[in-house]
Design a protein around this motif. Structure first.
Motif, PDB file in Angstrom:
ATOM      1  N   ASP A 125       8.005  -4.579 -22.840  1.00 50.65           N
ATOM      2  CA  ASP A 125       8.035  -5.889 -22.201  1.00 50.65           C
ATOM      3  C   ASP A 125       7.337  -6.879 -23.119  1.00 50.65           C
ATOM      4  OD1 ASP A 125       8.326  -7.712 -19.848  1.00 50.65           O
ATOM      5  OD2 ASP A 125       6.142  -7.663 -19.926  1.00 50.65           O
ATOM      6  N   SER A 172      10.659 -10.998 -21.459  1.00 50.44           N
ATOM      7  CA  SER A 172      10.817 -11.356 -20.050  1.00 50.44           C
ATOM      8  C   SER A 172      10.144 -12.677 -19.714  1.00 50.44           C
ATOM      9  CB  SER A 172      10.227 -10.254 -19.161  1.00 50.44           C
ATOM     10  OG  SER A 172       8.828 -10.143 -19.361  1.00 50.44           O
ATOM     11  N   TYR A 199      15.769 -10.674 -21.135  1.00 49.09           N
ATOM     12  CA  TYR A 199      15.812 -11.097 -19.738  1.00 49.09           C
ATOM     13  C   TYR A 199      16.335 -12.541 -19.756  1.00 49.09           C
ATOM     14  CZ  TYR A 199      12.560  -7.240 -18.532  1.00 49.09           C
ATOM     15  OH  TYR A 199      11.950  -6.025 -18.342  1.00 49.09           O
ATOM     16  N   LYS A 202      16.315 -14.605 -15.622  1.00 51.10           N
ATOM     17  CA  LYS A 202      15.214 -14.103 -14.793  1.00 51.10           C
ATOM     18  C   LYS A 202      14.821 -15.206 -13.819  1.00 51.10           C
ATOM     19  CE  LYS A 202      10.530 -12.195 -14.963  1.00 51.10           C
ATOM     20  NZ  LYS A 202       9.408 -11.780 -15.839  1.00 51.10           N
TER      21      LYS A 202
END
Length: 332
Positions: A125, A172, A199, A202
């Motif tokens: 991440d 993200s 991402y 999102k």
């Protein structure tokens, strides 16, 4: 496709639903362990496994047990794992420097997994919230989450993860321009094989609550994330953001949350035809588990059905906390 069907009784659609064997022959979508990425939470210490109260069945594990769990998941057929750190509050700072520490929790876990299960794909991440004293995905200056300075930090974080052995980088954060900056840096530093699963869409969703508990970000967060995560009312915007990330060098794209946003998954797959993933987020998982524990639903059947719905909507794979349990059921 325009359906063509004869009038009744020449056409009896129930013919192809009459037995399990026939239903299997005509099934349009199937679910296998190959479709799964397992999100896991890593914490400091040794031989520690502690439950996340708001996510029944989900654990925070120390690095040694993360490596063991990854090997077990790989042996079940789960091809990829995604790491999220539960960072000691003392390491959360305004400058978020722990995010690119070569020996932070995430980077130690990457190396441990690669030693225990070398062929397993490791995803990370990329966002500052696990390291930010303010709980935000970017730097906060005078109450504003600033973009360009944050992107510089995210690039440092990306390179540290790539150097630790990550196969897939998962930005993200939803900052503008971060995919190009990351791709340029990876190329320049010799990490041409490292993939970016962005991402891209999102949403500023209320489905993330249990996740923030799991990574210890709930108490730290000041305000909300609506100035950088997407408005749940928007669909066309998601397509623009996905196109932008692909143009900047993303290899794959992600929609988050998952099941409440299956329309976005379908549009993305139809429009771009690239590897498309969704994240069955903590709130989705927690609701299924809570209802199952109360006896209101059949947990195993709902778990499998929910994941099959992602495939039907066009997803190539799903990040799901159910991954090992699903793999066991499918293998049986």
């Amino acid at each position: 496709m325009k359906p063509t069907i004869a009038p009744f009784p020449a056409a009896r659609p129930r013919r192809v639903r009459q037995t399990p064997a026939i239903r299997a022959l005509v099934r349009e979508n199937t679910l296998t362990p190959d479709d799964l990425i397992w999100p896991v939470f890593v914490r400091d210490g040794v031989n520690i496994e502690e439950p996340v109260p708001s996510m029944p069945g989900v654990m925070r594990r120390s690095v040694d047990l993360i490596a063991k769990a990854a090997k077990e998941a790989w042996e079940l057929g789960v091809p990829a794992i995604c790491l999220f750190p539960y960072t000691d509050p003392s390491l959360k700072t305004e400058d978020c420097a722990e995010a690119w520490n070569p020996d932070n929790l995430c980077n130690r876990a990457i190396r441990a997994i690669k030693e225990a299960a070398p062929e397993m794909a490791v995803m990370t991440d990329v966002a500052l919230d696990p390291y930010n004293i303010n709980g935000h995905d970017g730097f906060v200056e005078n109450g504003e989450i600033v973009n360009d300075r944050t992107v510089e930090a995210l690039v440092k974080m990306t390179l540290a993860q790539a150097e630790a052995g990550a196969d897939i980088i998962g930005p993200s954060d939803m900052m503008d321009g971060r995919i190009k900056a990351m791709r340029d840096a990876l190329e320049a530093e010799g990490h041409q094989k490292v993939m970016i699963l962005s991402y891209s869409a999102k949403y500023a969703s209320s489905y993330y609550g249990p996740f923030r508990d799991a990574v210890g970000a709930s108490g730290a967060l000041t305000g909300d994330k609506k100035t950088y995560q997407m408005d749940p009312g928007n669909s066309d915007e998601a397509m623009r953001l996905i196109q932008r990330d692909l143009n900047e060098g993303a290899d794959m794209v992600m929609i988050k949350p998952g099941q409440p946003y299956l329309d976005i998954c379908r549009r993305a797959k139809d429009m771009f035809g690239v590897p498309t993933f969704a994240y069955q987020v903590s709130g989705e998982y927690a609701m299924i588990q809570a209802a199952a524990q109360n006896g209101w639903i059949d947990g195993e059947k709902i778990m499998l059905e929910s994941l099959l719905c992602f495939k039907r909507a066009g997803c190539d794979g799903v990040l799901t906390y159910f991954a090992p349990a699903v793999a066991r059921l499918l293998n049986d």
